[in-house]
Design an enzyme around this catalytic site. Structure first.
Site, PDB file in Angstrom:
ATOM      1  N   ASP A  64       0.854  -1.185   0.000  1.00  0.00           N
ATOM      2  CA  ASP A  64       0.000   0.000   0.000  1.00  0.00           C
ATOM      3  C   ASP A  64       0.890   1.234   0.000  1.00  0.00           C
ATOM      4  O   ASP A  64       2.096   1.141   0.222  1.00  0.00           O
ATOM      5  CB  ASP A  64      -0.925   0.005   1.227  1.00  0.00           C
ATOM      6  CG  ASP A  64      -2.267   0.666   0.947  1.00  0.00           C
ATOM      7  OD1 ASP A  64      -2.264   1.815   0.446  1.00  0.00           O
ATOM      8  OD2 ASP A  64      -3.312   0.045   1.211  1.00  0.00           O
ATOM      9  N   THR A  92     -17.574   0.438   3.334  1.00  0.00           N
ATOM     10  CA  THR A  92     -16.217   0.711   3.803  1.00  0.00           C
ATOM     11  C   THR A  92     -16.171   2.140   4.352  1.00  0.00           C
ATOM     12  O   THR A  92     -17.029   2.962   4.021  1.00  0.00           O
ATOM     13  CB  THR A  92     -15.189   0.592   2.663  1.00  0.00           C
ATOM     14  OG1 THR A  92     -15.384   1.675   1.743  1.00  0.00           O
ATOM     15  CG2 THR A  92     -15.338  -0.733   1.918  1.00  0.00           C
ATOM     16  N   LYS A 145     -12.358  -2.175 -14.710  1.00  0.00           N
ATOM     17  CA  LYS A 145     -12.937  -3.301 -13.982  1.00  0.00           C
ATOM     18  C   LYS A 145     -13.537  -4.340 -14.923  1.00  0.00           C
ATOM     19  O   LYS A 145     -13.504  -5.548 -14.635  1.00  0.00           O
ATOM     20  CB  LYS A 145     -13.982  -2.799 -12.985  1.00  0.00           C
ATOM     21  CG  LYS A 145     -13.377  -2.025 -11.810  1.00  0.00           C
ATOM     22  CD  LYS A 145     -12.419  -2.895 -11.015  1.00  0.00           C
ATOM     23  CE  LYS A 145     -11.897  -2.217  -9.773  1.00  0.00           C
ATOM     24  NZ  LYS A 145     -10.998  -3.078  -8.977  1.00  0.00           N
ATOM     25  N   TYR A 150     -13.099   3.896 -14.595  1.00  0.00           N
ATOM     26  CA  TYR A 150     -13.073   2.846 -13.576  1.00  0.00           C
ATOM     27  C   TYR A 150     -13.776   1.595 -14.089  1.00  0.00           C
ATOM     28  O   TYR A 150     -13.263   0.475 -13.962  1.00  0.00           O
ATOM     29  CB  TYR A 150     -13.738   3.365 -12.310  1.00  0.00           C
ATOM     30  CG  TYR A 150     -13.767   2.401 -11.146  1.00  0.00           C
ATOM     31  CD1 TYR A 150     -12.630   2.150 -10.396  1.00  0.00           C
ATOM     32  CD2 TYR A 150     -14.954   1.755 -10.774  1.00  0.00           C
ATOM     33  CE1 TYR A 150     -12.658   1.287  -9.310  1.00  0.00           C
ATOM     34  CE2 TYR A 150     -14.995   0.898  -9.704  1.00  0.00           C
ATOM     35  CZ  TYR A 150     -13.842   0.667  -8.966  1.00  0.00           C
ATOM     36  OH  TYR A 150     -13.884  -0.192  -7.892  1.00  0.00           O
ATOM     37  N   VAL A 152     -20.042  -2.224  -1.093  1.00  0.00           N
ATOM     38  CA  VAL A 152     -19.502  -2.636   0.198  1.00  0.00           C
ATOM     39  C   VAL A 152     -19.433  -1.430   1.141  1.00  0.00           C
ATOM     40  O   VAL A 152     -18.998  -0.342   0.743  1.00  0.00           O
ATOM     41  CB  VAL A 152     -18.112  -3.270   0.030  1.00  0.00           C
ATOM     42  CG1 VAL A 152     -17.578  -3.758   1.371  1.00  0.00           C
ATOM     43  CG2 VAL A 152     -18.171  -4.411  -0.975  1.00  0.00           C
ATOM     44  N   ASN A 191      -6.126  -6.530  -5.109  1.00  0.00           N
ATOM     45  CA  ASN A 191      -7.249  -5.767  -4.578  1.00  0.00           C
ATOM     46  C   ASN A 191      -7.146  -4.264  -4.821  1.00  0.00           C
ATOM     47  O   ASN A 191      -8.162  -3.567  -4.883  1.00  0.00           O
ATOM     48  CB  ASN A 191      -7.357  -6.033  -3.068  1.00  0.00           C
ATOM     49  CG  ASN A 191      -8.188  -5.008  -2.339  1.00  0.00           C
ATOM     50  OD1 ASN A 191      -9.410  -4.997  -2.421  1.00  0.00           O
ATOM     51  ND2 ASN A 191      -7.511  -4.103  -1.619  1.00  0.00           N
ATOM     52  N   ASP A 244       4.229   1.787  -4.501  1.00  0.00           N
ATOM     53  CA  ASP A 244       3.358   2.469  -5.458  1.00  0.00           C
ATOM     54  C   ASP A 244       3.240   1.559  -6.670  1.00  0.00           C
ATOM     55  O   ASP A 244       4.166   1.418  -7.460  1.00  0.00           O
ATOM     56  CB  ASP A 244       3.968   3.819  -5.844  1.00  0.00           C
ATOM     57  CG  ASP A 244       3.126   4.571  -6.865  1.00  0.00           C
ATOM     58  OD1 ASP A 244       2.136   4.008  -7.371  1.00  0.00           O
ATOM     59  OD2 ASP A 244       3.464   5.735  -7.163  1.00  0.00           O
TER      60      ASP A 244
END
Length: 263
Positions: free
Chosen positions: A50, A203, A172, A168, A201, A103, A76
């Site tokens: 991360d 989050t 995906k 996006y 989700v 992920n 990165d």
């Protein structure tokens, strides 16, 4: 029939995941942080990547008492040289990689007129390109060791045709094709590749930026199950797909979206 919706969530136990070498991208926050906790809870050896330093270090500290405390590695993923060096370091330390969970992603909104060529390239780098190169890096040891598992994380967004997410959704959608192609090419090496498709989700990021009470009502109205999808639901599916219980599952998309068909 008993109502279990308020019961504490308990993960199934998969003994074969114990001591497995697991790499999780975007593991410092959100769904990724729950993936880290869930796999550590199975006794797996987890390395997570991360750029969110503070959150990642807090997560690692919170799991320091585990049988195998997770290792945070700052990386990165849009920097392919850094990506390659990080995977080389993990392989050197761990001796190989058994499970890769791709992920990492970012679902920033954008208008069509605001997209520049530079922004396009950046969004593809953030949401798509690294999944292939992480898989490429992990596969080297998986082939040598006789098998492995790769889980690429997609999104329900393009199945619903969501607004202000064209780039996006492009990335995906491509991930599902990538997973099928990799599954075909790597099946002879006993490497399983699947796509995990989360729905809406709950989050911290989604709750802070977009999931207003009105948006939550819209989501629930479009789902077959009128309960929000939690991070634990995504992690539970991921544990199963990474385990030997899913030994004949490859080249497919697995949804965890409460049956969301839009509203």
């Amino acid at each position: 029939m008993p109502d279990n919706k308020n019961d504490a969530f308990v993960y199934a136990t998969y003994p074969d995941l114990r001591d497995k070498r697991v790499v999780i991208t975007g593991g410092g926050t959100g769904i990724g942080s729950e993936l880290v906790s869930a796999f550590v809870g199975q006794g797996a050896r987890v390395w997570f990547l991360d750029i969110a330093d503070e959150a990642s270090r807090q997560l690692a500290d919170s799991l320091a008492g585990a049988a195998h405390p997770p290792r945070f590695m700052r990386c990165d993923l849009t920097d392919l040289n850094a990506l390659a060096a990080t995977f080389a370091a993990i392989e050197s330390e761990a001796g190989g990689i058994d499970v890769l969970l791709n992920n990492a992603a970012n679902d920033d909104r954008h208008g069509i007129d605001d997209v520049t060529p530079e922004y396009w390239e950046n969004r593809m780098a953030v949401n798509l390109r690294h999944q292939f190169f992480c898989a490429q890096a992990a596969v080297r040891s998986m082939r040598r060791d006789g098998g492995g598992v790769i889980l690429n994380f997609g999104s329900i967004s393009w199945h619903l045709a969501s607004s202000q997410l064209s780039l996006y959704m492009t990335a995906k959608a491509a991930i599902e094709g990538l997973s099928r192609g990799l599954a075909r090419d790597l099946g002879e090496h006993n490497i399983r590749v699947n796509s995990v498709i989360p729905g809406a989700v709950r989050t911290p990021r989604q709750q802070a930026l977009w999931h207003t009470p009105e948006e939550e009502a819209r989501i629930l109205a479009g789902q077959c199950l009128r309960e929000r999808v939690e991070m634990q639901d995504v992690a539970a599916l991921s544990l199963f797909l990474a385990s030997n219980n899913a030994r004949r599952c490859s080249g497919r998309e697995y949804f965890v979206d409460a049956g969301w068909y839009g509203a």
